[in-house]
Design a protein around this motif. Sequence first.
Motif, short mmCIF file in Angstrom:
data_model
loop_
_atom_site.label_atom_id
_atom_site.label_comp_id
_atom_site.label_asym_id
_atom_site.label_seq_id
_atom_site.Cartn_x
_atom_site.Cartn_y
_atom_site.Cartn_z
N ILE A 235 -116.40 -16.18 -0.11
CA ILE A 235 -115.09 -16.57 -0.34
C ILE A 235 -114.02 -16.09 0.96
CG2 ILE A 235 -112.65 -16.13 -1.49
CD1 ILE A 235 -114.58 -15.82 -4.17
N GLU A 236 -114.34 -14.94 1.52
CA GLU A 236 -113.61 -14.14 2.54
C GLU A 236 -113.96 -14.90 3.72
OE1 GLU A 236 -112.97 -10.07 4.80
OE2 GLU A 236 -114.53 -10.29 3.26
N ALA A 237 -115.40 -15.39 3.80
CA ALA A 237 -115.74 -16.17 5.19
C ALA A 237 -115.14 -17.40 5.10
CB ALA A 237 -117.18 -16.26 4.87
N LYS A 238 -115.03 -18.19 4.07
CA LYS A 238 -114.25 -19.52 3.87
C LYS A 238 -112.81 -19.55 4.14
CE LYS A 238 -114.10 -23.58 1.06
NZ LYS A 238 -114.81 -24.27 2.18
N LYS A 239 -112.23 -18.25 3.88
CA LYS A 239 -110.87 -18.07 4.20
C LYS A 239 -110.65 -18.18 5.86
CE LYS A 239 -108.98 -15.80 0.25
NZ LYS A 239 -109.25 -14.32 -0.08
N ALA A 240 -111.61 -17.32 6.50
CA ALA A 240 -111.64 -17.28 7.92
C ALA A 240 -112.31 -18.70 8.56
CB ALA A 240 -112.31 -16.01 8.31
N ASP A 241 -112.49 -19.56 7.83
CA ASP A 241 -112.89 -20.82 8.42
C ASP A 241 -114.59 -20.43 9.08
OD1 ASP A 241 -112.99 -23.70 8.96
OD2 ASP A 241 -111.97 -23.28 10.68
N LEU A 242 -115.22 -19.58 8.36
CA LEU A 242 -116.66 -19.47 8.75
C LEU A 242 -117.62 -19.94 7.55
CD1 LEU A 242 -116.29 -15.65 9.27
CD2 LEU A 242 -116.40 -17.33 11.06
N SER A 243 -118.84 -20.47 8.02
CA SER A 243 -119.84 -20.71 7.11
C SER A 243 -120.81 -19.68 6.67
CB SER A 243 -120.57 -22.14 7.17
OG SER A 243 -119.76 -22.88 7.22
N PHE A 244 -120.74 -19.00 5.58
CA PHE A 244 -121.68 -18.11 5.24
C PHE A 244 -122.30 -18.04 3.80
CE2 PHE A 244 -122.15 -13.89 2.95
CZ PHE A 244 -122.75 -13.03 3.80
N VAL A 245 -123.75 -17.99 4.02
CA VAL A 245 -124.45 -17.85 2.79
C VAL A 245 -125.36 -16.70 2.91
CG1 VAL A 245 -126.28 -18.93 1.71
CG2 VAL A 245 -124.56 -20.34 2.64
N LYS A 246 -125.22 -15.81 1.85
CA LYS A 246 -125.90 -14.57 1.49
C LYS A 246 -127.28 -14.94 1.20
CE LYS A 246 -125.18 -10.12 -0.70
NZ LYS A 246 -124.22 -9.36 -1.34
N LEU A 247 -128.13 -13.92 1.88
CA LEU A 247 -129.74 -13.82 1.67
C LEU A 247 -130.02 -12.56 1.37
CD1 LEU A 247 -130.44 -16.42 4.58
CD2 LEU A 247 -130.31 -17.10 2.12
N ASP A 248 -131.54 -12.45 1.35
CA ASP A 248 -132.06 -11.04 0.76
C ASP A 248 -132.30 -9.94 1.88
OD1 ASP A 248 -131.46 -11.12 -1.81
OD2 ASP A 248 -133.31 -11.97 -2.31
N GLY A 249 -132.54 -10.61 3.25
CA GLY A 249 -133.06 -9.48 3.98
C GLY A 249 -132.14 -8.61 4.74
N ASN A 250 -132.66 -8.15 6.00
CA ASN A 250 -131.62 -6.88 6.44
C ASN A 250 -131.30 -7.45 8.12
OD1 ASN A 250 -133.96 -6.82 7.83
ND2 ASN A 250 -134.82 -4.81 6.99
N VAL A 251 -131.80 -8.52 8.51
CA VAL A 251 -131.19 -8.80 9.90
C VAL A 251 -129.92 -9.45 9.71
CG1 VAL A 251 -131.72 -10.01 12.13
CG2 VAL A 251 -133.65 -8.67 10.70
N GLY A 252 -128.64 -9.02 9.86
CA GLY A 252 -127.65 -9.60 9.84
C GLY A 252 -127.49 -10.85 11.03
N CYS A 253 -127.15 -11.96 10.85
CA CYS A 253 -127.30 -12.91 11.70
C CYS A 253 -125.77 -13.42 12.08
CB CYS A 253 -128.07 -14.34 11.47
SG CYS A 253 -129.89 -13.73 11.14
N CYS A 254 -125.22 -13.77 13.41
CA CYS A 254 -123.96 -14.30 13.51
C CYS A 254 -124.14 -15.25 14.70
CB CYS A 254 -123.11 -13.18 13.99
SG CYS A 254 -121.42 -13.85 14.14
N VAL A 255 -124.02 -16.44 14.34
CA VAL A 255 -124.53 -17.73 15.20
C VAL A 255 -123.38 -18.66 15.44
CG1 VAL A 255 -126.65 -19.25 15.78
CG2 VAL A 255 -126.66 -17.19 14.29
N ASN A 256 -123.45 -19.43 16.27
CA ASN A 256 -122.42 -20.70 16.38
C ASN A 256 -123.16 -21.96 16.22
OD1 ASN A 256 -123.66 -20.45 19.09
ND2 ASN A 256 -122.02 -21.80 19.81
N GLY A 257 -122.72 -22.31 15.38
CA GLY A 257 -123.42 -23.90 14.93
C GLY A 257 -124.40 -23.65 13.86
N ALA A 258 -124.31 -24.53 12.96
CA ALA A 258 -125.16 -24.63 11.81
C ALA A 258 -126.75 -24.75 12.17
CB ALA A 258 -124.76 -25.67 10.73
N GLY A 259 -127.04 -25.69 12.87
CA GLY A 259 -128.40 -25.88 13.23
C GLY A 259 -129.07 -24.70 13.94
#
Lengths: 376, 358
Positions: A235-259
């Motif tokens: 929800i917070e990500a959406k407010k900031a116009d970010l696409s975010f989906v939570k997963l289970d691992g430990n490597v936080g990824c921050c990328v530009n572009g969905a693909g």
Amino acid sequence: MKIHEYQAKEIFARFGIPIPKGDVTNSAEEARQLAVKYEKAVMVKAQVHVGGRGKAGGIKYCAEPDDAYFNAEEILKMEIKGLPVKKILVSEALDIVNEAYVGIILDRVSKKAVVMVSPAGGIDIEQVARETPEKIMKFEVNPIMGLRGFEATRLGMFVYDDFKLARQCASIILKLYDVFIHSDASLAEINPLIVDREGKLIALDAKINLDDNGLYRHPDLEEFRDLDAEDPDEIEAKKADLSFVKLDGNVGCCVNGAGLAMATMDLVKHFGGEPANFLDIGGSSSPEKVITAMKIIIGEPKVKIILFNIFGGITRCDDVANGIVQAVEHLHPNVPIVVRLTGTNEDEARQILKSVGLQATTSMEEAVKMALEKAA
Amino acid sequence: MAIFADNKTRVIVQGITGRDGAFHTRQMVKYGTKIVGGVTPGKGGTKLDDIPVFDSMKEAVKATRANTSIIYVPPAFAVDAIYEAADAGIKLIVCITEGIPANDMMKIYHFLKHRGIRLIGPNCPGIISPGLTKVGIMPAQIHKKGKIGVVSRSGTLTYEVVYNLTLAGFGQSTCIGIGGDQIIGTNFIDCLEAFENDPGTEAVVMIGEIGGSDEEMAAEFIDKKMKKPVVGFIAGRTAPPGKRMGHAGAIISGSSGLAGDKIAALNSVGVPVADIPSQLPILLKEKLEAVREKAAHKKAKKKAAKKKTVKKVIKKAKKTAKKVVKKTKKTTKKKATKKTAKKKVAVKKKQKIILKRK
């Protein structure tokens, strides 16, 4: 966006599709009172964003108000496919003579809305399509002409031999098409559409999925968003116009572009790691977006490393670099950061990152490998 | 050579005075794209650098003879911008805008198709034919002129792949980002078909992702209609079902749209799919070498076969020639006798008629 049955029925009612009497509640006592008010048997139905509620025990027939109380109490304690039930719909129980199916979906192949009808209702339509495809009629609507009355009548006559019923059905199909178009839906479905003892057609269940891209012109439908059913980070990500989906691992990824974000997750997994999330900071990324993104990522205690993978196009690398610098200064993340930058304004970006002692690689694979080493 | 956009492409920028519009207009001009004008309603008569700005597409096209437009306006206005471009006679519309509702796209798709107008996107990085023109937002410096066609549903992932191709020495004929939405104007098959027919393209790199069944349909097309080699990459192997992964079109719904199914479909028609982006140039090299070997083998075979057949043909020709001569002699004789017979009959008939009259 998914909405609940009671919300979909509210939309149906606005467009004149007949629905059973019903009210939504989150208390068993209120369920009892509603049963008393309707002066007849009721159905208590769990309101969750998954299919197969009936099979899971989330839909119960209640002959007496006390039954409504006990069933409601039980259902409100349930979890269906991992989702807790927070609301129930209490609606009058109807005598069912016949069950049919009517649905409209956005078909990606024909690029049209496709109306599907079947006299075999009340069960999963995909099952009908597999086992008895001859019982389904599909019709691709010309998007410029819209669905016409004669077309709806033909569909209605496929479902019912009785012409009066077929005509009622056609009228409901036309109204459902209006719902589909005017709500910017990607799916609008009545399953089952029933015939009651008086020979009237009623939408016993309702399902609508909304196209996220269309929501900007439907502020009333945006209010249907069930914040309980969504991840707070999402929800917070959406407010900031970010696409975010939570997963289970430990490597936080921050990328530009969905693909590229998906490919980054895939690459983390390929080299033996587990991504903590999918995060696309989108096109013209402002520094503020990057700060929010980092905040969300480090908010997850599992995260051991933040991996930035930026390939500049409409996104300018210097914007992202500024964001990273500001985020580091504001948030003081206690996990290491690995940055990969290539593309528009990458040289400027490298200069900016130097000010906080960060170096950026140019290769995605190198960055992922580095991140995994540091996370280990 | 290139597909869809080349040095004859004359571009109007719709939304030229916006932040992104202006920035990328300058980038395109720098690359050598013929940007002949821009449109921002209310700002007609002004200029962005040396580029004239118009109030409407009709005026812009009339004044500049543009054949292409690129759209940078927000989603609420982008639908109108597409219709306006079509109405003004534009033949190629590139829509960068993300967030256009699918309902609008259904109408736009069929409206444009009916009129033979090509739409690339929406929600895409555009198109570049290296060395000729760039109608998009991709970073130009990573591209290199060459013979590989690239088609992709993604933006930045395409840059990643192109970057790897260029580093490995593979230049590109044309790179197209077809867009990440559920309904897009130009799909994989349109591009594959154009690349197959483009003499400047030797092989194609196709980049897909989860959601929908376009990759499976493309695989079928490759199997039936393509001779040029194709290699692929599919993003989203680790994506969870039911979640929209950024792109409106990138969602696994139920059991459809899975990365594994797409990879299997491509593999089954001989299209190798890379596990990681950097593998693509390697696969491409292998494929191209295999094709070249095959071609060389075929040539050698043909040459050998030709020598043999030439001898045979000569022998046969001599024999048949003799036969033909004999036959013609016979048939001419026969024909001659038949003709004279006919003449005799005719003469007799005439004589009879004369006798009767008498």
